[in-house]
Structures are given as structure tokens and as C-alpha cells.
Write a protein that holds these residues in place. Structure first.
Motif, short mmCIF file in Angstrom:
data_model
loop_
_atom_site.label_atom_id
_atom_site.label_comp_id
_atom_site.label_asym_id
_atom_site.label_seq_id
_atom_site.Cartn_x
_atom_site.Cartn_y
_atom_site.Cartn_z
N GLY A 57 -3.24 -9.61 6.43
CA GLY A 57 -3.28 -9.48 4.97
C GLY A 57 -4.42 -10.22 4.29
N TYR A 70 0.87 -1.18 0.00
CA TYR A 70 0.00 0.00 0.00
C TYR A 70 0.90 1.23 0.00
N THR A 104 -6.60 -8.00 2.02
CA THR A 104 -5.76 -7.58 0.89
C THR A 104 -5.64 -8.72 -0.12
N LYS A 125 -4.28 -13.49 12.07
CA LYS A 125 -4.59 -12.34 12.93
C LYS A 125 -5.10 -11.16 12.12
N GLN A 179 3.19 2.82 3.08
CA GLN A 179 3.34 1.89 4.20
C GLN A 179 4.79 1.43 4.30
N1 LIG Z 1 -6.16 0.84 2.19
C1 LIG Z 1 -5.04 0.62 2.91
N2 LIG Z 1 -4.03 1.53 2.91
C2 LIG Z 1 -2.90 1.31 3.63
N3 LIG Z 1 -2.68 0.20 4.35
C3 LIG Z 1 -3.64 -0.73 4.40
C4 LIG Z 1 -4.88 -0.57 3.69
N4 LIG Z 1 -5.65 -1.66 3.91
C5 LIG Z 1 -4.93 -2.47 4.73
N5 LIG Z 1 -3.73 -1.91 5.02
C6 LIG Z 1 -2.67 -2.51 5.87
O1 LIG Z 1 -2.29 -3.74 5.28
C7 LIG Z 1 -2.10 -4.75 6.27
C8 LIG Z 1 -3.04 -5.91 6.00
O2 LIG Z 1 -4.38 -5.47 6.18
P1 LIG Z 1 -5.65 -6.38 5.82
O3 LIG Z 1 -5.43 -7.00 4.51
O4 LIG Z 1 -6.84 -5.53 6.02
O5 LIG Z 1 -5.55 -7.49 6.97
P2 LIG Z 1 -6.69 -8.46 7.57
O6 LIG Z 1 -7.83 -8.50 6.62
O7 LIG Z 1 -5.99 -9.76 7.75
O8 LIG Z 1 -7.07 -7.86 8.90
C9 LIG Z 1 -2.34 -4.06 7.61
O9 LIG Z 1 -1.09 -3.65 8.12
C10 LIG Z 1 -3.18 -2.87 7.25
O10 LIG Z 1 -2.98 -1.82 8.16
#
Ligand SMILES: Nc1ncnc2c1ncn2[C@@H]1O[C@H](COP(=O)(O)OP(=O)(O)O)[C@@H](O)[C@H]1O
Ligand SMILES: [Mg+2]
Length: 289
Positions: free
Chosen positions: A42, A12, A45, A38, A15
Motif C-alpha cells: 500500500g 480500489y 497508494t 512488501k 478489489q
Molecule cells: N489502480 C489500482 N486499481 C486496483 N488495485 C490497485 C491499483 N493500484 C494498486 N492496487 C492494489 O492495491 C494494493 C496496494 O498497492 P500499492 O499501493 O501499489 O502497493 P506498493 O506500492 O506497496 O507496492 C495492491 O493489492 C495492489 O494490487
């Protein structure tokens, strides 16, 4: 043709680390695959790459006969989205129209289908999720959480996707709602669809999934059968904060020395285990009871 994920990395913007780090994985057709790990590992994502909501920073995905990369065209992404349905975590996000029926028809209508035919599709989809006919003309915002979820699922199914992805489908459902969802997922699979679900419910994983994928800090920590994960990888289960299936926990509490390969994962296995356990007690001449 199975879904192939090859060296998928996603950063992202802004990040410090990649949210997915070189994930390679095969997701089998016509089965139920669970994605666990957890919060922040990811999972969301990863699934957003499977229907083109996100594009790889590097690596590629092969799904429904399409190859998705950083450079895929809008048309390719669109094509994948029609065949890979996504049911989001919050179903209300997915409902826009004034009535449930209009909402579920919206997808087919947007694809250029005649209204009659779209309505047919919508009604079939609503039937599949056991949505009450009398509520089809209701405004979606007035529905209960469980009804909204079913309406949202119907909206996805109306497009007749080959692959259906669920992000935490049981979150916020009561026990009855969870049981209904379990049956729905089974029904969908029995119609030949490929199901992918992100979940924190290991009982659901044990009951439904033939494959489970564990993510940890954006990396692939495990991919294989739930039985292998829960029976053979206790350290991984613990380090990734997974709560093992209830049946397994019961036996570990009752008889901690039980060989790992005999630990039950689901209720019917627990029942069989308990019968054996009680029978064995009798063999030893127990005088209790
Ligand atoms: N739109 C975004 N922009 C920046 N970072 C993101 C975004 N969405 C998720 N993240 C980051 O990417 C990582 C994985 O998030 P995510 O895929 O939502 O995990 P999960 O679904 O397993 O909780 C985390 O560190 C989260 O903070
Ligand atoms: Mg998520």
C-alpha cells in the motif's frame, strides 16, 4: 504544521479488500520519513493521497494547511499538488517536452509565470540537482536513467514545493547514482523541505530517515525511529521482508550475541563497533595477528 493522516481507508474499485485500512499517522515537517513494506502493501497508494492523486474512501489528510477528504474540491486538490511534489518511480514518465529546460520550466509556466522567471526557476532547480548545463537543451529521451531522474526531480523542485515525495528513488541507479541521490535528499532536507520516500533500501533509511513507517497488507505495522525498528523489532523486520542495514547484518554474523541496542545501523557506527570489538579481543590476550 506536520502532515496528519487520520483513519485513512482506500478501496480500489472492484478489489476484494481495502488497499489501505484505517491508517493514522503523523509525518513530521522538515525531516526525512521513509515508507517501507512488501510490494503490494500500500506504499504507493498512501503517498498518492498526500498530493491528491487519490482521494480517501474514508478518513482524511491534513497537509500544507489543507484538509483532504473524499469530498475535497478540484481546487483544493490543485492547491495541494502545487505544494506537494511527487517524483514517480519511473522518471521517464514525467518528462514530456523537447528539451530538459523546457520540461523543467513547464510547471512554473503552467502556473502562469512569465517565461523569464520560469526559466530562472528551472535553472535554479537544475543546479540544485547538479544537472549538467551542457545537457539542458538535450531531448530528455536521450538522457541516461540517472540524468532523467535528476531532470524529473528538477521539474518537481521548480514549483518550490514544501513537501517532496519520492517513490523508490534509487530503483535502477548504480552505486554512484545512489550516492548522488543520497546527497541530493540531504541537500533538499537542509533547505527546510519535508521529504517522504518509499524505498526498499534499508541502508538509505538508516542513513537518512528520522522516521520510518512500515506498511503490511494495507495496515500500519510500525511508525517510529529507524533505530527502534531495526534494533527492537527484529520479528517485524523479518515478517515484512525488510533486509536490515548492512552494518547490522555484519555484526550479527560476526558476534551474534551482541546486545540488540549495540547493533550498528550505519558505516561509522560499524567502524566504531569494530574498533571496540578488536580492542576487546586484545584485552583477552589474543595472540593472533
Ligand atoms: N489502480 C489500482 N486499481 C486496483 N488495485 C490497485 C491499483 N493500484 C494498486 N492496487 C492494489 O492495491 C494494493 C496496494 O498497492 P500499492 O499501493 O501499489 O502497493 P506498493 O506500492 O506497496 O507496492 C495492491 O493489492 C495492489 O494490487
Ligand atoms: Mg509502489
Amino acid at each position: 504544521m506536520a502532515i496528519e493522516i487520520k483513519n485513512l481507508t482506500h478501496w480500489y474499485l472492484d478489489q476484494p479488500t481495502a488497499a489501505l485500512q484505517s491508517i493514522s499517522l503523523t509525518i513530521p515537517d522538515h525531516e526525512i520519513t521513509a515508507i517501507v513494506g512488501k510490494t503490494g502493501s500500500g506504499k504507493s497508494t498512501l503517498i498518492k493521497h498526500l498530493n491528491g492523486l487519490l482521494q480517501p474512501t474514508t478518513g482524511e489528510i491534513e497537509i500544507v494547511g489543507q484538509r483532504l477528504t473524499q469530498r475535497s474540491s478540484a481546487r483544493d486538490l490543485q492547491r495541494v499538488r502545487q505544494q506537494v511534489g511527487m517524483v514517480f518511480q519511473n522518471p521517464a514518465q514525467q518528462l514530456f517536452a523537447k528539451t530538459v529546460l523546457d520540461d523543467v520550466m513547464a510547471g512554473p509556466v503552467a502556473l502562469g509565470m512569465e517565461r523569464d522567471q520560469a526559466q530562472q526557476r528551472a535553472q535554479t532547480a537544475l543546479q540544485l540537482v547538479h544537472f549538467p548545463v551542457r545537457l539542458q537543451s538535450q531531448d530528455p529521451v536521450l538522457l541516461s536513467g540517472g540524468q532523467q531522474r535528476r531532470a524529473a526531480i528538477a521539474g518537481v523542485l521548480a514549483l518550490e514545493p514544501q513537501v517532496v515525495i519520492f517513490d523508490e528513488p534509487t530503483a535502477g541507479l548504480d552505486a554512484q547514482g545512489q550516492r548522488e541521490l543520497l546527497h541530493l535528499l540531504r541537500d533538499l532536507q537542509s533547505t527546510g523541505r519535508t521529504i517522504i520516500m518509499v524505498t526498499h533500501e534499508m541502508d538509505l533509511v538508516a542513513q537518512l530517515a528520522s522516521h520510518v513507517v512500515v506498511l503490511a497488507n494495507g495496515q500500519l505495522a510500525f511508525a517510529g525511529a529507524p533505530r527502534t525498528l531495526f534494533q527492537s523489532e527484529p520479528e517485524l523486520v523479518q515478517s515484512t521482508n525488510l533486509v536490515p542495514p548492512e552494518s547490522l547484518q555484519v555484526v550479527q554474523t560476526l558476534a551474534p550475541t551482541t546486545p540488540r541496542s549495540e547493533l550498528p545501523l550505519i558505516e561509522t557506527e560499524l567502524q566504531r563497533w569494530l574498533l571496540r570489538y578488536l580492542g576487546r579481543d586484545d584485552d583477552h590476550g589474543s595472540t593472533s595477528g
